[in-house]
Write an enzyme that holds these catalytic residues in place. Structure first.
Site, short mmCIF file in Angstrom:
data_model
loop_
_atom_site.label_atom_id
_atom_site.label_comp_id
_atom_site.label_asym_id
_atom_site.label_seq_id
_atom_site.Cartn_x
_atom_site.Cartn_y
_atom_site.Cartn_z
N ARG A 1 -8.31 -2.49 -3.20
CA ARG A 1 -8.37 -1.03 -3.08
C ARG A 1 -7.28 -0.52 -2.14
O ARG A 1 -6.67 0.53 -2.39
CB ARG A 1 -9.76 -0.59 -2.58
CG ARG A 1 -10.87 -0.77 -3.61
CD ARG A 1 -12.13 -0.02 -3.21
NE ARG A 1 -12.75 -0.55 -2.01
CZ ARG A 1 -13.63 -1.54 -1.99
NH1 ARG A 1 -14.00 -2.13 -3.13
NH2 ARG A 1 -14.16 -1.96 -0.86
N CYS B 1 8.85 -0.10 13.82
CA CYS B 1 9.20 0.78 12.71
C CYS B 1 10.02 2.01 13.09
O CYS B 1 10.64 2.61 12.21
CB CYS B 1 7.92 1.24 12.00
SG CYS B 1 7.10 -0.08 11.09
N GLY C 1 3.35 4.71 5.64
CA GLY C 1 2.27 4.53 4.67
C GLY C 1 1.95 5.89 4.08
O GLY C 1 2.32 6.93 4.64
#
Length: 392
Positions: A58, A164, A306
């Site tokens: 999922r 990041c 994300g």
């Protein structure tokens, strides 16, 4: 005799730092998100964890990622099973792989950037190298300089373990180097390989599982210099300003801890909210001097941490859907490649602008923003100015 001030003035460039070329590279091994749960639970020998596998599937389905490139193969995991365990001692072998492969992948991107730039590599005066892992002395910067055959006098900066947001950090560093050293040409390379963070699943570490679904491997390189010689160099984007800030009381929001089991990844569930609630302050500080307050008037290069982060930023700033198209495209095609992502998006932006016959490298717009988000919780903000599109 020249004064200190005269010497200082002679050292400075006249114009703003400018991106002159971009190159990107990935490993050959490609994994598709649609069947990654099957692959991941197979190679980590975790197929008995059926409920956790459903949960992971999922997560993959919601990731908005189509495919990723990963250096680590099934054969390598068979040879080194501790890498695929959840918490087994494995740092030594991870380090061996990373310290060899990170500079090699960086070389591939650097060669593409050098080819586009079209000038002799002997003209590279500075090297800025960034990677999340593989600390050693001499570092990946030294190895890359040798792999490329750069001059022994090249001035190197090595950034390890930034995470990041560091795609913004390297541009900020390159801007300072280019603008304070007349004639400097700075080769910037971000090379990221997830060997250090890969591990098997655990019911007790869902944030680690999110990382396994998001991160991919890739390298990107740009060449930065001020006062370009437009007869032999082609400007792409000007770096107008660069700033860094961290959000108070968010030190653990995104965190990585290097231990004998590798680099463990930790993520608070409210990261999208933390970023979206603080991003407008960064924008205002960066663009108030330019009299810009309409965020839809900018072209956007945002680190794709994300889909939840992108959705939250989009909603908070009332951004038009098309504003994050280049960012979402890179996320879909490559996953989250940490520091390399924003440079991939810059590349996508200029290619998309050329294909769409836009007037500038920034999708026809003059001003843009590049954002990096990462541990700290740290935000890098780079103000970009596009240049008129030149077609050959």
């Amino acid at each position: 005799m020249a004064s200190v001030e005269e010497i200082r003035n002679a050292q400075r460039a006249k114009g703003p730092a400018t991106i002159l070329a971009i190159g990107t590279a990935t490993p050959d091994h490609c994994v598709y998100q649609s069947d990654y749960a099957d692959y991941y639970f197979k190679v980590t020998k975790s197929e008995h964890m059926t409920e956790l596998k459903k949960k992971f599937n999922r997560i993959c389905d919601k990731s908005m990622i189509k495919k990723r490139y990963i250096h680590l193969t099934e054969e390598m995991l068979e040879e080194h099973p501790n890498i695929g365990a959840y918490m087994a001692p494995s740092l030594n072998i991870r380090q061996e792989i990373i310290t060899a492969e990170v500079p090699k992948l960086g070389k591939e991107a650097a060669l593409k950037a050098l080819k586009e730039w079209g000038q002799p590599k002997s003209k590279i005066t500075h090297l800025v190298f960034c990677t999340t892992s593989g600390v050693e002395m001499p570092g990946a910067d030294y190895k890359l300089a040798n792999l490329l055959g750069l001059e022994t006098s090249v001035r190197r900066v090595m950034l390890y373990h930034q995470g990041c947001y560091a795609g913004g950090t390297v541009l900020r560093t390159a801007k300072d180097l280019a603008e304070n050293n007349a004639g400097a040409r700075v080769l910037v390379v971000c090379s990221e390989i997830t060997v250090v963070t890969f591990r098997g699943p655990s019911e007790d570490a869902l944030d680690s599982l999110v990382g396994q679904a998001l991160f991919g491997d890739g390298s990107a390189a740009v060449i930065v210099g001020s006062d370009p010689n437009v007869s032999i160099e082609r400007p792409l984007f000007q770096l107008v300003s660069a700033a860094q800030t961290f959000i108070p009381n968010s030190a653990g929001a995104i965190a990585g801890n290097l231990r004998e089991v590798g680099l463990t990844f930790h993520l608070w569930p409210n990261v999208p909210t933390l970023i979206s609630e603080n991003i407008e302050k960064c924008l205002s500080q960066a663009f108030d001097p330019l009299g810009i307050s309409n965020w839809n008037s900018l072209f956007w290069i945002a680190h794709p941490g994300g889909p939840a982060i992108l959705d939250a930023v989009e909603a908070k700033l009332n951004l038009e859907k098309k504003k994050l198209e280049a960012t979402r495209h890179v996320l879909s095609e490559y996953g989250n490649m940490s520091s390399a992502c924003v440079l991939f998006i810059l590349d996508e932006m200029r290619k998309k602008s050329l294909k769409g016959e836009k007037a500038t490298t920034g999708e026809g717009l003059d001003w843009g923003v590049l954002f990096g988000f990462g541990p700290g919780l740290t935000i890098e903000t780079v103000v970009l100015h596009s240049v008129p599109m030149v077609t050959n």
